[in-house]
Design a protein around this motif. Structure first.
Motif, PDB file in Angstrom:
ATOM      1  N   LEU A 138       1.181  -1.090  -0.291  1.00 31.24           N
ATOM      2  CA  LEU A 138      -0.119  -0.325  -0.126  1.00 31.24           C
ATOM      3  C   LEU A 138       0.921   1.351   0.115  1.00 31.24           C
ATOM      4  O   LEU A 138       0.436   1.966  -0.628  1.00 31.24           O
ATOM      5  N   GLY A 139       1.836   1.470   0.449  1.00 38.34           N
ATOM      6  CA  GLY A 139       3.422   2.841   0.504  1.00 38.34           C
ATOM      7  C   GLY A 139       3.180   2.788  -0.294  1.00 38.34           C
ATOM      8  O   GLY A 139       3.129   4.120  -0.769  1.00 38.34           O
ATOM      9  N   GLN A 140       3.287   1.903  -1.893  1.00 35.30           N
ATOM     10  CA  GLN A 140       3.999   2.573  -2.559  1.00 35.30           C
ATOM     11  C   GLN A 140       2.631   3.191  -3.460  1.00 35.30           C
ATOM     12  O   GLN A 140       2.682   4.752  -4.086  1.00 35.30           O
ATOM     13  N   ALA A 141       1.321   3.014  -3.064  1.00 29.40           N
ATOM     14  CA  ALA A 141       0.259   3.488  -3.450  1.00 29.40           C
ATOM     15  C   ALA A 141      -0.117   5.205  -3.333  1.00 29.40           C
ATOM     16  O   ALA A 141      -0.246   5.762  -3.663  1.00 29.40           O
ATOM     17  N   GLU A 142       0.942   5.164  -2.215  1.00 26.41           N
ATOM     18  CA  GLU A 142       0.133   6.051  -1.029  1.00 26.41           C
ATOM     19  C   GLU A 142       1.219   7.136  -1.535  1.00 26.41           C
ATOM     20  O   GLU A 142       1.417   8.299  -1.652  1.00 26.41           O
ATOM     21  N   ALA A 143       3.166   6.913  -1.566  1.00 21.34           N
ATOM     22  CA  ALA A 143       4.085   7.313  -2.073  1.00 21.34           C
ATOM     23  C   ALA A 143       3.698   8.098  -4.056  1.00 21.34           C
ATOM     24  O   ALA A 143       3.908   9.072  -3.765  1.00 21.34           O
ATOM     25  N   ALA A 144       2.947   7.638  -4.501  1.00 12.75           N
ATOM     26  CA  ALA A 144       2.461   7.882  -5.416  1.00 12.75           C
ATOM     27  C   ALA A 144       1.797   9.043  -5.827  1.00 12.75           C
ATOM     28  O   ALA A 144       1.527   9.409  -5.995  1.00 12.75           O
ATOM     29  N   ARG A 145       1.010   9.025  -5.181  1.00 10.82           N
ATOM     30  CA  ARG A 145      -0.011   9.909  -4.669  1.00 10.82           C
ATOM     31  C   ARG A 145       0.598  11.020  -4.425  1.00 10.82           C
ATOM     32  O   ARG A 145      -0.056  12.120  -4.173  1.00 10.82           O
ATOM     33  N   ALA A 146       1.605  11.046  -2.863  1.00  8.38           N
ATOM     34  CA  ALA A 146       2.284  12.068  -2.388  1.00  8.38           C
ATOM     35  C   ALA A 146       2.913  12.902  -3.610  1.00  8.38           C
ATOM     36  O   ALA A 146       3.049  14.127  -3.274  1.00  8.38           O
ATOM     37  N   GLY A 165       1.907  13.468  -6.286  1.00 11.38           N
ATOM     38  CA  GLY A 165       1.113  13.715  -7.373  1.00 11.38           C
ATOM     39  C   GLY A 165      -0.128  12.730  -8.614  1.00 11.38           C
ATOM     40  O   GLY A 165      -0.748  14.343  -9.375  1.00 11.38           O
ATOM     41  N   LEU A 166       0.916  11.747  -8.591  1.00 10.50           N
ATOM     42  CA  LEU A 166       0.050  11.199  -9.509  1.00 10.50           C
ATOM     43  C   LEU A 166      -1.908  10.254  -9.071  1.00 10.50           C
ATOM     44  O   LEU A 166      -2.185  10.578  -7.621  1.00 10.50           O
ATOM     45  N   ASN A 167      -2.611  10.503 -10.047  1.00  7.04           N
ATOM     46  CA  ASN A 167      -3.945  10.379  -9.344  1.00  7.04           C
ATOM     47  C   ASN A 167      -4.099   8.695  -9.149  1.00  7.04           C
ATOM     48  O   ASN A 167      -3.416   8.753 -10.275  1.00  7.04           O
ATOM     49  N   PHE A 168      -5.688   8.271  -9.187  1.00  2.00           N
ATOM     50  CA  PHE A 168      -5.361   6.738  -9.265  1.00  2.00           C
ATOM     51  C   PHE A 168      -5.377   6.278 -10.421  1.00  2.00           C
ATOM     52  O   PHE A 168      -4.218   5.188 -10.589  1.00  2.00           O
ATOM     53  N   THR A 169      -5.421   6.651 -12.051  1.00  2.00           N
ATOM     54  CA  THR A 169      -5.561   6.484 -13.566  1.00  2.00           C
ATOM     55  C   THR A 169      -3.408   6.138 -13.157  1.00  2.00           C
ATOM     56  O   THR A 169      -3.354   5.433 -13.723  1.00  2.00           O
ATOM     57  N   GLN A 170      -3.067   7.074 -12.975  1.00  2.00           N
ATOM     58  CA  GLN A 170      -1.572   6.953 -13.276  1.00  2.00           C
ATOM     59  C   GLN A 170      -1.085   6.064 -11.785  1.00  2.00           C
ATOM     60  O   GLN A 170      -0.380   5.340 -12.720  1.00  2.00           O
ATOM     61  N   THR A 171      -1.399   5.902 -11.030  1.00  2.00           N
ATOM     62  CA  THR A 171      -1.151   5.124 -10.089  1.00  2.00           C
ATOM     63  C   THR A 171      -0.707   3.857 -10.676  1.00  2.00           C
ATOM     64  O   THR A 171      -0.181   2.888 -10.152  1.00  2.00           O
ATOM     65  N   LEU A 172      -2.648   3.405 -10.889  1.00  2.00           N
ATOM     66  CA  LEU A 172      -2.583   1.920 -11.621  1.00  2.00           C
ATOM     67  C   LEU A 172      -2.361   1.355 -12.398  1.00  2.00           C
ATOM     68  O   LEU A 172      -1.231  -0.035 -12.969  1.00  2.00           O
ATOM     69  N   ARG A 173      -1.891   2.392 -13.351  1.00  2.00           N
ATOM     70  CA  ARG A 173      -0.777   2.090 -14.655  1.00  2.00           C
ATOM     71  C   ARG A 173       0.568   2.149 -14.537  1.00  2.00           C
ATOM     72  O   ARG A 173       1.200   0.571 -15.186  1.00  2.00           O
ATOM     73  N   LEU A 174       0.854   3.246 -14.484  1.00  2.00           N
ATOM     74  CA  LEU A 174       1.732   3.029 -13.986  1.00  2.00           C
ATOM     75  C   LEU A 174       2.636   2.233 -13.112  1.00  2.00           C
ATOM     76  O   LEU A 174       4.358   1.841 -13.093  1.00  2.00           O
ATOM     77  N   ILE A 175       2.540   2.295 -11.671  1.00  2.00           N
ATOM     78  CA  ILE A 175       2.632   1.767 -10.768  1.00  2.00           C
ATOM     79  C   ILE A 175       2.256   0.289  -9.907  1.00  2.00           C
ATOM     80  O   ILE A 175       3.378  -0.341  -9.879  1.00  2.00           O
ATOM     81  N   VAL A 176       1.082   0.249  -9.734  1.00  2.00           N
ATOM     82  CA  VAL A 176       0.772  -0.978  -9.397  1.00  2.00           C
ATOM     83  C   VAL A 176       0.271  -2.237 -10.452  1.00  2.00           C
ATOM     84  O   VAL A 176       0.668  -3.083 -10.204  1.00  2.00           O
TER      85      VAL A 176
END
Length: 221
Positions: A119-127, A129-140
């Motif tokens: 979960l920390g990776q998604a939180e870091a992505a939001r920190a 400035g990435l939105n949900f779609t970008q976090t999902l596509r690039l990180i998760v």
């Protein structure tokens, strides 16, 4: 010994199975990924739709879904998917039914992979400035796909075997030809052995290859 095979296009029937599998696999992967994204979405409406779809479709027999595409979509609602030929129409409707059914299982496999990403990776992505779609596509999703190659291989093998249900609406794949041969020839065991071997040849190398690939690409945590 195999004289009973003369006059039958066994390779053509298995080629039809391969085409059904390949097109349905691509469609299921795309639709299943979208469903998985909906199931982890922060939007309640999208989460609700994804959950409803998966829970309903997984509990409907594939035969009913395939028959619905033919008797429901084609005969009642006149949905032909751009095909004027009956055989082409049946093939496309079978692909549509297989995609609708298999995507539910692909969705759950991918969702299980998403849950393995810390979960920390998604939180870091939001920190940053990435939105949900970008976090999902690039990180998760890149990490999720690497962790579920094995389960997706099992879904693909099941899909290959499930293509036999397309015989219910007249698609000339392997199971349709086997039924015809059993009705015409007095070689039931030999015919069954030939088609069983054909499916082993189709599924075993795929399972071994994707299993090896899953081990090579597994995310080390």
């Amino acid at each position: 010994m195999f004289d009973f095979l003369q006059g039958y296009d066994v390779l053509g029937a298995f080629w039809m199975t391969v085409k059904l599998t390949a097109l349905s696999a691509v469609g299921s992967l795309v639709w299943g990924t979208l469903l998985a994204a909906m199931r982890v979405s922060p939007v309640p409406l999208m989460r609700g739709f994804g959950t409803f779809y998966v829970n309903i479709v997984r509990n409907i027999p594939l035969t009913i879904i395939i028959l619905f595409t033919s008797l429901g979509l084609a005969d009642i609602f006149r949905v032909t998917l751009g095909a004027s030929d009956f055989k082409v129409q049946g093939f496309r409707l079978a692909v549509l039914g297989l995609i609708a059914y298999t995507a539910a299982f692909v969705c759950e496999a991918i969702r299980s992979g998403i849950n393995t990403v810390p979960l920390g990776q998604a939180e870091a992505a939001r920190a940053i400035g990435l939105n949900f779609t970008q976090t999902l596509r690039l990180i998760v999703l890149p990490q999720a796909f690497r962790s579920v190659i094995g389960p997706l291989a099992n879904v693909l093998i099941a899909l290959t075997k499930n293509t036999t249900v397309a015989a219910a609406i007249g698609v000339a794949e392997a199971a349709t030809l086997m039924k015809t041969m059993i009705e015409n020839e007095a070689q039931t065991l030999a015919i069954g052995a030939v088609f069983a071997l054909g499916f082993v040849i189709l599924t075993l190398p795929v399972g071994l290859l994707l299993g090896w690939l899953g081990n090579r690409l597994a995310v080390k945590r």
